[in-house]
Write an enzyme that holds these catalytic residues in place. Structure first.
Site, mmCIF file in Angstrom:
data_model
loop_
_atom_site.group_PDB
_atom_site.id
_atom_site.type_symbol
_atom_site.label_atom_id
_atom_site.label_comp_id
_atom_site.label_asym_id
_atom_site.label_seq_id
_atom_site.Cartn_x
_atom_site.Cartn_y
_atom_site.Cartn_z
ATOM 1 C CB CYS A 59 -0.944 -0.009 1.200
ATOM 2 S SG CYS A 59 -1.730 -1.602 1.493
ATOM 3 C CG ASP A 91 -6.619 -2.719 8.037
ATOM 4 O OD1 ASP A 91 -5.686 -2.392 8.783
ATOM 5 O OD2 ASP A 91 -7.670 -2.071 7.939
ATOM 6 C CB CYS A 132 -2.136 0.915 4.592
ATOM 7 S SG CYS A 132 -3.089 -0.517 5.155
ATOM 8 C CG ASP A 133 -7.536 0.416 5.305
ATOM 9 O OD1 ASP A 133 -7.054 0.494 4.171
ATOM 10 O OD2 ASP A 133 -8.392 -0.430 5.611
ATOM 11 C CE LYS A 134 -8.002 1.056 10.353
ATOM 12 N NZ LYS A 134 -7.799 0.304 9.117
ATOM 13 C CB CYS A 204 -7.330 -2.752 -0.780
ATOM 14 S SG CYS A 204 -6.321 -3.687 0.379
ATOM 15 C CD GLU A 454 -10.531 -3.580 8.702
ATOM 16 O OE1 GLU A 454 -10.548 -2.355 8.537
ATOM 17 O OE2 GLU A 454 -10.092 -4.377 7.857
ATOM 18 C CB SER A 480 -12.388 -5.295 5.593
ATOM 19 O OG SER A 480 -11.976 -4.909 4.303
#
Length: 565
Positions: A59, A91, A132-134, A204, A454, A480
């Site tokens: 990511c 994740d 990435c997500d966070k 993602c 998640e 997720s």
């Protein structure tokens, strides 16, 4: 000989002058010269460049190169960049393991580390690269606290994988695991999917949490319009990074701060963008936390109001068909903004870091002829948005359900109760879940997990086994962005705090009624009182270290799971 002590300070060095200017700061200057900075460098505004490069995931893998390009832009515009690193937890890699509990906690570490370095080194401005997500919400929380001129740039989406002419992504792998367990595919096919789904750098590929938060940052106004959407492998991404470096210097010169951009109307706009694209339920958690960082009142029920009036106009995975790449190719986020503005579902006058308003971004959007990713507002993919907030006897403080990707709005069935995600995944692997069940996963909240992991391993396996359309699932953990189906997360109060979800027993009937916005346990108060008697919270999983500190300080999911209340 002219000494640097005698030079007047650059007026744009609003913070760093205290670090670098005058004879009393000779010690600091000497240390910085050891790094390679010159007198000329230290006379300029100092800009932090926060890179979250890490080798544990694809990511953020391109952020070393992006950081160099950002620094080129800063230097070209008359500033001095200082790059530093923070962290990221994947994740997708950690899913289904104890490591997944670290993911949400990493948001706080990202925010705290950016804030600490920027405060400690008195930066005049900052660029945060996120992937990435966070890392996106963590960066936004940090700049909200700092309130210095700031720009956030997303490192970009991954390209789809390919197998037998079919596009794949990481969620395809998790669903393939369920299909293998159900005997629908063999190990060879699972291995081929695993090997082809993620072809290179980038986050993602669907409208999962990373791409949802990328869109949020553009609509909030913290990211430059159109630059986040450029895919990670595209050569244009480096030019976008260079432009970002130049842009932050313009903001520093004019002292344009995040607090002048991120307002309540900007937050409402961001919520609408999540709803209109079938975005991740994590958007609720993160926008609550961002609002808190900017000291702007925002409640969980506001998401229901805004989503209820906002149609879904982008047909994106996991609830829809297409990925972030196809949205970019269709014409990008500007098309979504354009459609929502037709019905005044956004405040088009809201500003962004580039100086453009959302309306100007929409007016500049170039639609690819024949694109099918974004619909006209008159014929949306769904009449209302992709999120709803439920309350009821099982969730007095609220919970979040994602409506994009399924049509069921009512489900009543017997509970099957598991006290951890791992326990539930083992049950799914043994094929113990039956059509009609309501799967309950508890003690996975912000405190109970800790870290609110998640459930993609579970939800992906249920979908892969063919149960996605016949069961419900609820948890005090989270999902997720790749999850779809009748799945309810963020149930509050959580089990570890004695919320009603702690007292559910297998066989109890649970009703999920989306239209009534209710989540109810069909057990009378007298029986619930008996169950509460003698209940004590389970011992914490961690008693020392970062996980224990987090569990002691974190708020409810209904407040954004923040750690600085």
């Amino acid at each position: 000989m002219s000494l640097p002590y005698d030079r007047p300070s650059d007026p744009a060095k609003r913070h760093s002058a205290a670090l670098t200017d005058g004879p009393d700061r000779a010690g600091a200057r000497g240390m910085l010269k050891a790094v390679g900075f010159t007198d000329e460098d230290l006379a300029k505004p100092i800009i932090g460049v926060a890179s979250q490069w890490i080798e544990t995931m694809p990511c953020n893998l391109n952020q070393r190169e992006l950081a160099e390009a950002v620094k080129e832009g800063i230097r070209a515009a008359g500033g001095t960049p200082m790059e530093f690193n923070t962290i990221s937890v994947s994740d997708g890699v950690t899913m289904g393991t104890e490591g997944m509990k670290a993911s949400l906690i990493s948001r706080e570490v990202v925010a705290d580390s950016i804030e600490l370095v920027a405060r400690g080194h008195l930066f005049d401005g900052i660029v945060c690269l996120f992937g990435c997500d966070k890392t996106g919400p963590g960066s936004a929380i940090a700049v909200g606290r700092l309130d210095i001129p700031s720009v956030l740039l997303y490192s970009g989406t991954i390209l789809p994988g390919q197998l037998a002419g079919k596009d794949l992504d990481v969620v395809s792998i998790y669903e393939a695991i369920g299909a293998y367990r159900a005997g629908k595919i063999d190990l060879d096919e699972l291995y081929r999917i695993e090997s082809e789904a993620c072809p290179g750098p980038g986050a993602c590929g669907g409208q999962y949490t990373a791409n949802t938060m990328s869109m949020v940052m553009e609509v909030l106004g913290l990211s430059p319009a159109g630059l986040n959407a450029i895919p990670a492998p595209d050569p244009l991404k480096l030019e976008a990074a260079r432009q970002t470096g130049e842009l932050v210097m313009d903001l520093v010169r004019r002292d344009v701060r995040p607090s002048s951009i991120v307002t309540r109307r900007a937050l409402d706009n961001a919520i609408a963008s999540v709803a209109a694209t079938g975005g991740s339920t994590n958007g609720v958690l993160h926008l609550l936390a961002i609002a808190h960082a900017f000291d702007i009142p925002l409640e969980i029920d506001d998401f229901d109001v805004i989503s209820g009036r906002t149609p879904i106009v982008a047909d994106l995975r996991p609830g829809g068909t297409w990925r972030a790449l196809q949205l970019y190719q269709a014409g990008g986020l500007g098309l979504v903004i354009r459609e929502l503005l037709k019905r005044d579902l956004l405040d088009g006058d809201a500003p962004t870091v580039t100086g453009q308003t959302l309306r100007q971004i929409a007016d500049a959007a170039e639609e690819t002829p024949g694109q099918v990713v974004v619909s006209d507002i008159e014929t949306p993919f769904k009449a209302t948005g992709g999120l709803a907030i439920l309350r009821g006897s099982l969730a007095p403080d609220g919970c979040v359900i994602k409506l994009a990707g399924h049509e069921r709005r009512y489900h009543r069935g017997p509970a099957k109760v598991y006290d951890s995600e791992h326990e539930c995944f083992q049950a799914v692997s043994r094929r113990e879940i039956e059509p009609g069940d309501v799967v309950v996963i508890r003690y996975e909240g912000p405190v109970g997990g800790p870290g609110m992991q998640e459930m993609l391993a579970v939800t992906g396996a249920l979908v892969g086994e063919g149960l996605g359309d016949s069961v419900g699932l609820l948890t005090d953990g989270r999902f997720s962005g790749g999850t779809h189906g009748l799945m309810i997360g963020h149930v509050a109060p959580e089990a570890a705090h004695g919320g009603p979800i702690a007292f559910v027993r297998s066989g109890d009937m649970i009703t999920i009624d989306v239209d009534a916005r209710r989540l109810d346990l069909e057990v009378d108060e007298a029986e619930l009182a008996r169950r509460r008697e003698g209940w004590t919270p389970p011992a914490p999983h961690y008693t020392r270290g970062v996980m224990a500190k987090y569990a002691r300080s974190v708020s409810s999911a209904s407040k954004g799971a923040v750690t600085d209340l």
